[in-house]
Enzyme design. Structure first.
Site, short mmCIF file in Angstrom:
data_model
loop_
_atom_site.label_atom_id
_atom_site.label_comp_id
_atom_site.label_asym_id
_atom_site.label_seq_id
_atom_site.Cartn_x
_atom_site.Cartn_y
_atom_site.Cartn_z
NE ARG A 27 -3.66 -0.20 2.53
CZ ARG A 27 -4.90 -0.46 2.11
NH1 ARG A 27 -5.22 -1.67 1.74
NH2 ARG A 27 -5.80 0.48 2.09
CD1 TRP A 74 2.67 5.60 -2.90
CD2 TRP A 74 0.98 7.08 -2.83
NE1 TRP A 74 2.55 6.17 -4.15
CE2 TRP A 74 1.53 7.08 -4.13
CE3 TRP A 74 -0.09 7.93 -2.56
CZ2 TRP A 74 1.04 7.89 -5.15
CZ3 TRP A 74 -0.58 8.74 -3.58
CH2 TRP A 74 -0.01 8.71 -4.86
CG ASN A 100 -5.53 4.42 3.95
OD1 ASN A 100 -6.24 3.44 3.82
ND2 ASN A 100 -5.10 5.10 2.92
CD GLU A 489 -0.40 -4.28 -18.48
OE1 GLU A 489 -0.99 -3.19 -18.35
OE2 GLU A 489 0.18 -4.84 -17.53
CG HIS A 512 -4.59 8.56 -38.32
ND1 HIS A 512 -5.21 9.18 -39.37
CD2 HIS A 512 -4.82 7.24 -38.47
CE1 HIS A 512 -5.82 8.28 -40.12
NE2 HIS A 512 -5.59 7.09 -39.59
CE LYS A 611 0.05 -6.10 -6.76
NZ LYS A 611 0.42 -6.20 -8.19
O1 M6R Z 1 -5.85 -3.42 -7.75
P1 M6R Z 1 -6.34 -2.82 -9.03
O2 M6R Z 1 -6.44 -3.83 -10.14
O3 M6R Z 1 -7.59 -2.05 -8.89
O4 M6R Z 1 -5.22 -1.79 -9.46
C1 M6R Z 1 -5.39 -0.92 -10.54
C2 M6R Z 1 -4.09 -0.26 -10.91
O5 M6R Z 1 -3.66 0.58 -9.89
C3 M6R Z 1 -3.00 -1.30 -11.19
O6 M6R Z 1 -3.41 -2.16 -12.20
C4 M6R Z 1 -1.69 -0.64 -11.62
O7 M6R Z 1 -1.87 0.03 -12.84
C5 M6R Z 1 -0.64 -1.73 -11.70
N1 M6R Z 1 0.23 -1.70 -10.57
C6 M6R Z 1 0.19 -1.65 -12.90
O8 M6R Z 1 1.14 -2.65 -12.95
#
Ligand code: M6R
Length: 616
Positions: A27, A74, A100, A489, A512, A611
């Site tokens: 987190r 964070w 938080n 991605e 484009h 994360k």
């Molecule tokens: O836990 P979530 O799937 O909701 O997270 C969404 C994004 O924060 C997450 O996918 C983020 O873009 C990744 N850490 C990228 O690798």
């Protein structure tokens, strides 16, 4: 973001706080801190950096106490410094608090407090909470535990924004209080101790039961019993104790140098798990019992919305192609972070699939609540099915990918893709998809884990290509159809863990505008599997080459044309068209990973990221 662990028990709390905090580092890992009550004093230790830095600090400067609260940060308000690390103290120095969330009206509250003689020691929004509660407590002649709960009620009524907080007071001995509004908080009940944490996973092995606190709850714990009140003074509902199975924690890297690489290699297994028991061969379909919907109810749906953030949003985009082609039902994808800021028309014939591996992403949770408010059916797709999104959705599907520790999502992304493919199969079968066409899909899915395993065998080739292009200052990624989101991605993975500016585009958009970026120094990664748009991709590659742009092509085994045309080629196992996004993803994950390693980046904890993004 930010993780909170608090505990009150019979013994020193430090070992629990430090271990629990380590489990919540996903987190945030900008700084960490702990506060305990020791001989009627608050003792605090803080460190900039991850929890290991706090452990070092506590090693140098030991402390113990009971109760205790801790925090991994964070940064939102105020830079990454020891002063801004939590816990924060009130004006008396006798109340310590961790938070938080985001206090949106912190400036106004701070000005008022300063006007009343308060001095602040940090730039955080959090410190106003400690001061407000402490001030209200100090004005109450009783100065007992109920007075602290009253002080919280009084103070929190003035707060706009989101919070999960835990606090201790030097004058109240064995007493710990907590409250939440908008940010998650769980209360855990163990044999000899009680806990507060941002996520039940932090309490793995220590508690028998948990209570998921609700918005506006204030929890008061004395180590043996607990009481729940409401911020507005109304009667709280009787708390529901829940047994929670926290999935076995991935404690080690299993011989891999990083969690991310381990998780990339876990994909064949994760994909098998996601399919287990969900493919019904006799009916040539897929089934998800957690949706709690009959075929008739699902057939009545007129529209599907897939919403999520970041990597998960890219899975949604790929899912749109899969579901529309298999089920012929209109699908829209929405960034969850934008969803509630536009007035999306929703109704009871729309299903909103709320996608989030963590199940705690604040924007995605807000999209879920907005969809509910407007009467849509909300269905969660989460890895953590006990998460807030998992619990608040009308039904849901678990990814079963296992705990993902690396901040860059890898295995959860391919598991999301798979769930969406199976969803397309299921929705197709209750509409127009024939048994024969469905069986082709099922046969393809059956091969998928093996195809991914064979893709992983290309790691050395990919690593050598990463070495060749590691000095590039920019990367472009391109793909068509369901491989366009995979290009997005691939670019996101490259950005997040190598910090090299990278962008994904639909190949057809090249002319484009994007073509202006092509030069000898900018490698373009083109996803060009053998499919019906292969020739179109070849034309794009020719256009890039004509402008001397280096091209790394990701194609299919047996392809002859790419090698002669491109500067580097990665040929992946031949696969049905709808599976190429999975294989291309794995190749791009490895490309980003090996580039990051060459650059010496902290692959598992990229700078500035967390994360789980639990603030807006
Ligand atoms: O836990 P979530 O799937 O909701 O997270 C969404 C994004 O924060 C997450 O996918 C983020 O873009 C990744 N850490 C990228 O690798």
């Amino acid at each position: 973001m930010c993780g909170i662990v608090g505990t009150i028990g019979k013994t020193d709390t430090l070992p629990f706080l430090l271990e629990g905090l380590g489990r919540l580092e996903y987190r945030g890992y900008d700084s960490a801190g702990v506060a305990v009550v020791n001989e009627n004093e608050i003792k605090i230790r803080k460190a900039v950096g991850g929890v290991s830095r706090l452990v070092e600090e506590v090693g140098r400067n030991p402390v113990q106490g009971n109760p205790g609260i801790s925090h991994t940060r964070w940064a939102t308000h105020g830079s990454v410094t020891t002063e801004n690390a939590h816990p924060h103290l009130d004006a008396s120095g006798r109340l310590a608090l961790v938070h938080n969330g985001v206090v949106e009206n912190h400036k106004h509250l701070r000005e008022e407090l300063v006007g009343r003689g308060h001095t602040f020691h940090s730039q955080t929004d959090t410190e106003v909470l400690a001061h407000l509660i402490g001030e209200s407590f100090d004005q109450n002649a009783d100065r007992n535990r109920s007075a602290l709960v009253h002080a919280m009620q009084e103070a929190l009524r003035h707060v706009r924004g989101t919070y999960a907080i835990a606090l201790i007071h030097a004058d109240l001995g064995r007493f710990l209080a907590a409250a939440r509004s908008g940010s998650p908080l769980v209360l855990g009940i163990g044999k000899d101790a009680q806990f507060i944490a941002s996520d039940a996973a932090a309490l793995d092995g220590w508690v028998q039961d948990v209570v998921f606190l609700k918005d506006q709850d204030i929890a008061a714990l004395d180590g043996e019993s607990f009481h729940i009140a409401k911020v507005n003074g109304s009667e709280a509902a009787v708390p529901k104790l829940r047994k929670i199975e926290v999935e076995a924690r991935a404690t080690g890297k299993g011989g891999f140098p990083h969690f991310m690489l381990k998780e990339i290699h876990e994909q064949p297994h994760a994909l098998r798990e996601a399919m287990k028991g969900r493919i019904i061969l006799e009916e040539a379909t897929a089934r998800f019992t957690g949706l709690h919907r009959t075929n008739e109810q699902l057939r009545d749906l007129k529209r599907i919305i897939l919403t999520g953030c970041g990597t998960t949003f890219h899975a949604a985009l790929a899912g749109e192609y899969m579901i529309e082609s298999l089920a012929r039902i209109p699908v829209e994808c929405d960034y969850a972070s934008e969803f509630r800021y536009r007035n999306a028309p929703l109704d009871s014939e729309t299903a909103v699939f709320v996608m989030s591996q963590s199940g705690e992403t604040a924007d995605t949770l807000a999209a879920l609540r907005e969809s509910k408010r407007k009467g849509a059916l909300t269905l969660g797709i989460c890895n953590n099915v006990f998460s807030t999104i998992g619990r608040e959705s009308d039904g849901g599907i678990g990814l079963r990918a296992g705990v993902e520790i690396g901040v860059a999502a890898t295995k959860t992304f391919t598991s999301e893709l798979l769930i969406l493919a199976m969803l397309g199969l299921m929705l197709g079968r209750i509409r127009d998809l024939s048994q024969a066409d469905a069986m082709e899909v099922i046969e393809g899915l059956d091969e998928l884990p093996g195809l991914v395993a064979r893709t992983l065998e290309r790691e050395q080739i990919i690593a050598s290509i990463a070495a060749k292009y590691a000095t590039a200052r920019n990367f472009l990624f391109m793909g068509r159809q369901a491989n366009f989101p995979i290009a997005l991605e691939g670019a996101l993975k490259m950005k997040e863990i190598t910090y090299i500016p990278s962008a994904g585009h639909p190949s057809a958009e090249l002319k484009h505008g994007i073509i202006a970026l092509i030069n000898e120094e900018t490698p373009t990664i083109v996803l060009a599997p053998q499919d019906e748009v292969f020739e179109k991709n070849i034309s794009n590659i020719e256009e890039i080459k004509a402008r001397r742009g280096p091209v790394i092509a990701i194609g299919s085994e047996g392809d002859k044309s790419l090698e002669s045309l491109c500067d580097a080629t990665i040929l992946l196992p031949a696969a049905p068209t709808f599976l190429s996004p999975f294989l291309n993803t794995v190749a791009l994950q490895l490309l980003a990973y090996h580039t990051a390693v060459i650059h010496g980046c902290d692959v598992d904890k990229p700078r500035n990221l967390a994360k789980s993004v639990t603030v807006e």
